[in-house]
Design a protein around this motif. Structure first.
Motif, PDB file in Angstrom:
ATOM      1  N   ALA A  79      43.205  26.423  39.703  1.00 22.35           N
ATOM      2  CA  ALA A  79      43.982  26.024  38.631  1.00 22.35           C
ATOM      3  C   ALA A  79      43.133  25.823  37.278  1.00 22.35           C
ATOM      4  O   ALA A  79      43.440  26.174  36.223  1.00 22.35           O
ATOM      5  CB  ALA A  79      44.722  24.981  38.979  1.00 22.35           C
ATOM      6  N   ALA A  80      41.785  25.732  37.480  1.00 19.08           N
ATOM      7  CA  ALA A  80      41.055  25.375  36.347  1.00 19.08           C
ATOM      8  C   ALA A  80      40.667  26.847  35.681  1.00 19.08           C
ATOM      9  O   ALA A  80      40.943  26.853  34.437  1.00 19.08           O
ATOM     10  CB  ALA A  80      39.666  24.908  36.694  1.00 19.08           C
ATOM     11  N   LEU A  81      40.532  28.103  36.569  1.00 21.13           N
ATOM     12  CA  LEU A  81      40.382  29.164  36.129  1.00 21.13           C
ATOM     13  C   LEU A  81      41.558  29.564  35.314  1.00 21.13           C
ATOM     14  O   LEU A  81      41.519  30.303  34.209  1.00 21.13           O
ATOM     15  CB  LEU A  81      39.964  30.077  37.315  1.00 21.13           C
TER      16      LEU A  81
ATOM     17  N   ARG B 276      41.235  33.253  44.155  1.00 20.89           N
ATOM     18  CA  ARG B 276      41.028  34.624  44.307  1.00 20.89           C
ATOM     19  C   ARG B 276      41.923  35.578  43.326  1.00 20.89           C
ATOM     20  O   ARG B 276      41.682  36.554  42.967  1.00 20.89           O
ATOM     21  CB  ARG B 276      41.014  34.956  45.736  1.00 20.89           C
ATOM     22  N   GLN B 277      43.213  34.988  43.102  1.00 21.15           N
ATOM     23  CA  GLN B 277      44.057  35.735  42.354  1.00 21.15           C
ATOM     24  C   GLN B 277      43.625  35.802  40.895  1.00 21.15           C
ATOM     25  O   GLN B 277      43.487  36.494  40.064  1.00 21.15           O
ATOM     26  CB  GLN B 277      45.369  35.014  42.247  1.00 21.15           C
ATOM     27  N   MET B 278      42.761  34.520  40.411  1.00 15.80           N
ATOM     28  CA  MET B 278      42.266  34.531  38.917  1.00 15.80           C
ATOM     29  C   MET B 278      40.941  35.231  38.623  1.00 15.80           C
ATOM     30  O   MET B 278      40.833  35.566  37.660  1.00 15.80           O
ATOM     31  CB  MET B 278      42.200  32.910  38.678  1.00 15.80           C
ATOM     32  N   ILE B 279      40.318  35.535  39.569  1.00 19.92           N
ATOM     33  CA  ILE B 279      39.019  36.233  39.460  1.00 19.92           C
ATOM     34  C   ILE B 279      39.065  37.543  38.659  1.00 19.92           C
ATOM     35  O   ILE B 279      38.416  37.595  37.799  1.00 19.92           O
ATOM     36  CB  ILE B 279      38.116  36.514  40.745  1.00 19.92           C
TER      37      ILE B 279
ATOM     38  N   GLU C 110      31.837  35.400  44.350  1.00 20.53           N
ATOM     39  CA  GLU C 110      32.798  36.331  44.140  1.00 20.53           C
ATOM     40  C   GLU C 110      33.305  36.608  42.688  1.00 20.53           C
ATOM     41  O   GLU C 110      33.911  37.433  42.092  1.00 20.53           O
ATOM     42  CB  GLU C 110      34.093  35.736  44.917  1.00 20.53           C
ATOM     43  N   LEU C 111      32.862  35.651  41.948  1.00 24.12           N
ATOM     44  CA  LEU C 111      33.278  35.306  40.521  1.00 24.12           C
ATOM     45  C   LEU C 111      32.299  35.989  39.425  1.00 24.12           C
ATOM     46  O   LEU C 111      32.383  36.644  38.819  1.00 24.12           O
ATOM     47  CB  LEU C 111      33.726  33.790  40.109  1.00 24.12           C
ATOM     48  N   THR C 112      31.028  35.702  39.807  1.00 27.07           N
ATOM     49  CA  THR C 112      30.087  36.012  39.232  1.00 27.07           C
ATOM     50  C   THR C 112      28.628  36.479  39.790  1.00 27.07           C
ATOM     51  O   THR C 112      28.388  35.873  40.926  1.00 27.07           O
ATOM     52  CB  THR C 112      29.711  34.938  37.969  1.00 27.07           C
ATOM     53  N   ASP C 113      27.578  37.162  38.996  1.00 28.04           N
ATOM     54  CA  ASP C 113      26.277  37.501  39.717  1.00 28.04           C
ATOM     55  C   ASP C 113      25.483  36.232  39.315  1.00 28.04           C
ATOM     56  O   ASP C 113      24.364  36.289  39.830  1.00 28.04           O
ATOM     57  CB  ASP C 113      25.984  38.809  38.961  1.00 28.04           C
ATOM     58  N   HIS C 114      25.765  35.499  38.302  1.00 24.89           N
ATOM     59  CA  HIS C 114      24.876  34.354  37.817  1.00 24.89           C
ATOM     60  C   HIS C 114      25.319  33.334  38.702  1.00 24.89           C
ATOM     61  O   HIS C 114      26.092  32.489  38.141  1.00 24.89           O
ATOM     62  CB  HIS C 114      24.703  34.298  36.548  1.00 24.89           C
ATOM     63  N   VAL C 115      24.771  32.774  39.850  1.00 28.37           N
ATOM     64  CA  VAL C 115      24.937  31.645  40.529  1.00 28.37           C
ATOM     65  C   VAL C 115      23.762  30.871  40.754  1.00 28.37           C
ATOM     66  O   VAL C 115      22.616  31.151  41.060  1.00 28.37           O
ATOM     67  CB  VAL C 115      25.608  31.908  42.081  1.00 28.37           C
TER      68      VAL C 115
END
Length: 212
Positions: A86-88, A129-132, A159-164
């Motif tokens: 929901a935040a995304l 996962r819908q928002m990614i 799953e969202l970014t390469d920068h973790v």
């Protein structure tokens, strides 16, 4: 019109952040603001928006220029879920509303930045996962995910970014170090874009673990 650099902060305020972690988050985030104010370019172009998420998602600080940003007190409930999806969804709506796109007459804003801080994992995994793909389609200059503390699951952030970034703890010293690195990332991101380069994040301090 001055080209703006928009930075969105999604901060986990679920029940597990109660106590020392939320105090450390407050100190670290307000320290970040102080560090950014020392950079003339950030003072000229940086605009910030803060979204907190637990069982509710709130745009605590709608987009505001750095000079007008006042220290804030972030609070969290005693217990409750972590609605990261929901935040995304909220940040995607805000970016589409806030961002000035380039036209033949206007240069438009720089590519925005997104920082997502969590000490757990999404409670609304399907929505997350819908928002990614939606978030990826907004063409952020950089998306940084931070998994803080022993219960944080960095796999979802990957799953969202390469920068973790993985933090072993959520104490004041660790979070302060993380937000110093965030300050460097924003400053470097602003300078990179102004020279037409792609954003490259600075190397993190040794106590932060970058996960690829």
């Amino acid at each position: 019109m001055t080209r703006r650099l928009l930075a969105y902060f999604l901060l986990d305020t679920s029940g597990s952040m109660n106590g020392e972690p939320i105090q450390a988050l407050n100190n670290g985030f307000n320290g970040l603001i102080s560090m950014l104010r020392a950079d003339p370019q950030a003072m000229e172009s940086l605009h910030l928006s803060v979204i907190t998420f637990d069982r509710e998602v709130k745009n605590n600080v709608p987009l505001v220029d750095l000079a007008s940003f006042y220290p804030m007190e972030i609070t969290c409930p005693d217990s409750g879920p972590t609605h990261t999806g929901a935040a995304l969804e909220m940040v995607s709506e805000l970016v589409q509303k806030d961002l000035v796109k380039a036209t033949s007459e206007v240069k438009g804003d720089w590519q925005p930045l997104l920082f997502l801080f969590t000490d757990g994992k999404p409670s609304d995994i399907q929505k997350y996962r819908q928002m990614i793909p939606v978030i990826k389609g907004l063409e952020f200059g950089a998306i940084v995910g931070c998994a803080a503390g022993p219960k944080a699951d960095e796999q979802y952030l990957k799953e969202l970014t390469d920068h973790v970034v993985k933090l072993d703890a959520t104490d004041a010293i660790t979070l302060s170090s993380f937000f110093k690195w965030v300050s460097s990332s924003i400053t470097q991101g602003g300078h990179s874009q102004s020279t037409g380069e792609n954003i490259t994040l600075p190397p993190p301090p040794s106590e932060l673990n970058i996960i690829i």
